[in-house]
Design an enzyme around this catalytic site. Structure first.
Site, PDB file in Angstrom:
ATOM      1  NE  ARG A  31       8.807  -3.136  -4.924  1.00 31.32           N
ATOM      2  CZ  ARG A  31       7.932  -2.376  -4.255  1.00 31.32           C
ATOM      3  NH1 ARG A  31       8.307  -1.786  -3.127  1.00 31.32           N
ATOM      4  NH2 ARG A  31       6.715  -2.196  -4.704  1.00 31.32           N
TER       5      ARG A  31
ATOM      6  N   PRO B   6       0.825  -1.207   0.000  1.00 30.80           N
ATOM      7  CG  PRO B   6      -0.848  -1.597   1.552  1.00 30.80           C
ATOM      8  CD  PRO B   6       0.459  -2.134   1.065  1.00 30.80           C
ATOM      9  CD  GLU B   7       2.682   3.351  -4.470  1.00 35.93           C
ATOM     10  OE1 GLU B   7       2.886   2.514  -5.340  1.00 35.93           O
ATOM     11  OE2 GLU B   7       2.956   4.550  -4.619  1.00 35.93           O
TER      12      GLU B   7
ATOM     13  CG  ASN C 288       7.683  -0.306  -7.952  1.00 35.40           C
ATOM     14  OD1 ASN C 288       8.751   0.295  -7.968  1.00 35.40           O
ATOM     15  ND2 ASN C 288       7.471  -1.403  -8.660  1.00 35.40           N
TER      16      ASN C 288
ATOM     17  CE  LYS D  75       5.368   3.114   0.504  1.00 38.92           C
ATOM     18  NZ  LYS D  75       6.272   2.198  -0.218  1.00 38.92           N
TER      19      LYS D  75
END
Length: 332
Positions: free
Chosen positions: A322, A2-3, A229, A52
């Site tokens: 990532r 989750p961003e 991301n 976050k």
């Protein structure tokens, strides 16, 4: 993972449904039994997010810190009270989108994410809501109360009418007020916490001190909070910035543009529940974007496809463990 927009939305849900009420706490899974015993029966005083991380304050100077990580999610059940005043990015009220749906219709994209600006209209019926990056929306829960425990629930928080189950978090720990302050002090600025202008100066100063590629710095939660991301790839493209540029070599005016872009995108994400990163869409394109993530982003998840601007094949590489998506032509 989750961003930032998702965590802020979850914190707001706790603020609406739990603050000011005594909370029953338990750990059906057993892994947080001691912590749940400390929380049990205490009144929740406030809920806030920084990047976050989410912090829930209980009476007696007890705080719960939760970091969902890659696999964590909150499931809400019961009477879910949703703020009806949140407007979407296009100025419409939160419980209506551009498909012209009414307040009670459930709209999901092809990944199962709710396309409304909040998880549902204000309602008194019992519902079930998953709050994570892959939000699944509203599901009829029936009349059983409390709802049955399903799966590995690390922590259950329960009022007389609302239940929140936490599964799979990276962190679920109790902290003192001083420990909370220490945790937050290690985090980079969040546009929704404190003075955005001060946050901008902190962000610019932190980046310009480092030779680290800007693509890694945007994901460093000590530099700036909440960017993950998706937002990383999209912000770099929107700035037409090569992701490998050392932070100290990025012009100051570009860094300031990045910060202001993050301020704007985070606000849109919180309001709509979507990581919408394309601007100036006509109504038809906007409807398509709300229905499909493939139409919502410039470069993210578009490896091998033509750039929407120049036609160059979108590149995919791994950086910092990532995936990074970018256009080698637009982002020279």
């Amino acid at each position: 993972m989750p961003e930032g927009h998702s965590v802020h939305r979850i914190a707001r849900q706790f603020a609406r449904n739990f603050t000011g009420k005594p909370v029953a706490a338990s750990s059906p899974q057993g892994r947080f039994a001691e912590g749940a015993a400390v929380l049990d029966g205490r009144e929740m005083l406030q809920a806030k997010a920084v990047g976050k991380q989410m912090f829930l304050e209980f009476d007696g100077d007890v705080w719960l810190r939760v970091h969902l990580g890659l696999y964590g999610a909150w499931d809400f059940a019961g009477e879910i009270l949703v703020d009806p005043t949140i407007a979407s990015a296009n100025g419409r009220m939160g419980q209506t989108n551009q498909r012209g749906t009414d307040l009670d219709e459930q709209i999901f994209d092809d990944a199962g994410e709710n396309s409304l600006s909040s998880i549902g209209a204000p309602r008194r019926s019992r519902v079930h809501v998953r709050m994570s990056e892959q939000t699944r929306g509203l599901v009829d829960e029936g009349e059983q109360w409390p709802p049955p425990v399903v799966g590995q629930v690390r922590l259950r928080l329960l009022t007389d009418i609302t239940c929140a189950d936490l599964r799979g978090p990276t962190a679920c720990v109790l902290q003192t007020p001083d420990e909370v302050l220490g945790t937050i002090a290690k985090l980079g600025p969040d546009p929704l916490v404190g003075d955005p202008a001060e946050g901008e100066e902190r962000f610019v100063a932190a980046v310009r001190r480092k030779a680290t590629p800007i693509a890694l710095l945007l994901m460093d939660q000590a530099v700036v909070s909440g960017i993950g991301n998706v937002y990383r790839a999209e912000m770099l493209f929107r700035a037409r910035l090569n992701p490998h540029t050392p932070g100290r070599d990025v012009p100051e005016e570009v860094l300031r543009e990045l910060w202001h872009d993050w301020v704007r995108l985070l606000a849109i994400g919180v309001e709509t529940g979507q990581m919408m990163t394309m601007d100036d869409l006509d109504p038809e394109a906007y409807r398509a974007a709300m229905a499909s993530r493939d139409d919502r982003h410039w470069v993210y998840h578009r490896a091998g496809l033509p750039c929407r601007v120049c036609g160059t094949e979108i590149a995919l590489e791994e950086i910092g463990a990532r995936k990074l998506y970018w256009c080698p032509s637009c982002q020279r």
